[in-house]
Scaffold this motif. Sequence first.
Motif, PDB file in Angstrom:
ATOM      1  N   LEU A 142       0.819  -1.215   0.000  1.00 31.26           N
ATOM      2  CA  LEU A 142       0.000   0.000   0.000  1.00 31.26           C
ATOM      3  C   LEU A 142       0.856   1.270   0.000  1.00 31.26           C
ATOM      4  O   LEU A 142       1.847   1.365   0.712  1.00 31.26           O
ATOM      5  CB  LEU A 142      -0.902   0.042   1.236  1.00 31.26           C
ATOM      6  N   LEU A 147      -5.256   6.334  -0.204  1.00 28.73           N
ATOM      7  CA  LEU A 147      -4.489   5.177   0.257  1.00 28.73           C
ATOM      8  C   LEU A 147      -4.629   4.101  -0.807  1.00 28.73           C
ATOM      9  O   LEU A 147      -5.689   3.488  -0.924  1.00 28.73           O
ATOM     10  CB  LEU A 147      -5.026   4.676   1.600  1.00 28.73           C
ATOM     11  N   LYS A 206      -6.170  -5.295   2.525  1.00 27.81           N
ATOM     12  CA  LYS A 206      -5.213  -4.563   3.365  1.00 27.81           C
ATOM     13  C   LYS A 206      -5.648  -3.103   3.547  1.00 27.81           C
ATOM     14  O   LYS A 206      -5.420  -2.519   4.604  1.00 27.81           O
ATOM     15  CB  LYS A 206      -3.819  -4.579   2.722  1.00 27.81           C
ATOM     16  N   ILE A 207      -6.219  -2.526   2.516  1.00 22.30           N
ATOM     17  CA  ILE A 207      -6.674  -1.123   2.623  1.00 22.30           C
ATOM     18  C   ILE A 207      -7.745  -1.008   3.715  1.00 22.30           C
ATOM     19  O   ILE A 207      -7.683  -0.137   4.581  1.00 22.30           O
ATOM     20  CB  ILE A 207      -7.227  -0.605   1.267  1.00 22.30           C
ATOM     21  N   ALA A 228      -6.051  -1.348   7.131  1.00 24.98           N
ATOM     22  CA  ALA A 228      -5.225  -0.208   7.557  1.00 24.98           C
ATOM     23  C   ALA A 228      -6.083   0.966   8.014  1.00 24.98           C
ATOM     24  O   ALA A 228      -5.754   1.676   8.966  1.00 24.98           O
ATOM     25  CB  ALA A 228      -4.302   0.221   6.410  1.00 24.98           C
ATOM     26  N   ILE A 230       1.275   1.163   6.663  1.00 26.93           N
ATOM     27  CA  ILE A 230       1.374   1.066   5.199  1.00 26.93           C
ATOM     28  C   ILE A 230       2.847   1.181   4.796  1.00 26.93           C
ATOM     29  O   ILE A 230       3.677   1.614   5.592  1.00 26.93           O
ATOM     30  CB  ILE A 230       0.528   2.160   4.493  1.00 26.93           C
ATOM     31  N   GLU A 231       3.150   0.806   3.548  1.00 27.86           N
ATOM     32  CA  GLU A 231       4.554   0.734   3.125  1.00 27.86           C
ATOM     33  C   GLU A 231       5.167   2.096   2.846  1.00 27.86           C
ATOM     34  O   GLU A 231       6.361   2.299   3.053  1.00 27.86           O
ATOM     35  CB  GLU A 231       4.693  -0.160   1.886  1.00 27.86           C
TER      36      GLU A 231
END
Length: 348
Positions: free
Chosen positions: A25, A36, A48-49, A52, A163-164
């Motif tokens: 992400l 995002l 994952k969104i 998060a 997140i990344e």
Amino acid sequence: MDVSRDPINMTYIKEASEILRQGGLVAFPTETVYGLGGDAKDKEASKKIYAAKGRPSDNPLIVHIAKFSQLEEITANLPETAKKLADAFWPGPLTMVCNKNEVIPYETTGGLDTVAVRMPNNPVALALIEDSGCMIAAPSANTSGRPSPTKASHVYEDLSGKIEAILDGGPVDIGLESTIVDLTEDVVTILRPGFINMEMLKEVVGEVRMDPGIVYNDKGTTSGAKPKAPGMRYKHYAPKGDLTIVSGNEEKVISTINQKTESAIAKGSKVGIIATSETADRYNLGQVLVIGDRSDEGSIAHNLYDILRQFDELDVDIIYSESFSTPNMGQAIMNRLLKAAGQKTIEV
Ligand code: AMP
Ligand code: MG
């Protein structure tokens, strides 16, 4: 990562692209608010969104594209109005809800057979979509229930460690989320008001209606219909302080806010006031923050979410706000402010 806009730092874009292609992400700027993002075709990325943000999984994501042909790639029975609206407003703050085909998974659309699509007007966002080769599923990059992020620092506050990467492209231009229109019925329907307003849409497609589920009467209640955009059904953008909007004649608004502030402070509450540059010095108690100039509605839209976040930090118990029924963006501004206030208004 500070990507700047002119010129864009392509090293960071390439790093972010790789993260997206690996299923990670990345938060990125658009002209409306920060998004995002994850690969829209990857159902794991969409999951994952939701995780998060702490977002309910039935609240669908918007798919961000960089070419009109990508809209055709992911939709079925695309009406002619889509092309007309894209020619008029894309890239720009307009999201179109269309019937989906099998390309985008249900995880991205919250289980719906429709998909919401937008081409953002921000060079960083477009570079990321093009370079990654992904269509990017992205809701606003805030924790669910907090004001949408209009600066990279807002994203950091909410999502750091979850997140990344965050691409910092500076403060956004508009500051309110996109207008959402539904193209799956006979008449183009506004599901969420935004910068592109009813009049602008009518000039392009003729008849346009407002989703009855988002129309409030003067008592602050809806017609009873459920909003069609799932996101409009949730309590949203709620500041920690109890927000009330005071509307009506300017002099009366100011004196009412002053009286209420005085009595709340006397009872031991900490009070915040949302004022404009024209009125700020008329308030002598409470913590007064200036949202913008009444003569420049863009400034009000731009600062709204930042002001709500500032009041959270100031830890006020009660917030009074003036009302901003401005000519072009008034509907969008008041839609967000009324939601933040849980529809609480005082008419004077
Ligand atoms: P956000 O980007 O966080 O503002 O959230 C996206 C908004 O788009 C939410 O209000 C969603 O409910 C709405 N949305 C996304 N996809 C659809 C769809 N297929 N139909 C109706 N509304 C949608
Ligand atoms: Mg949002």
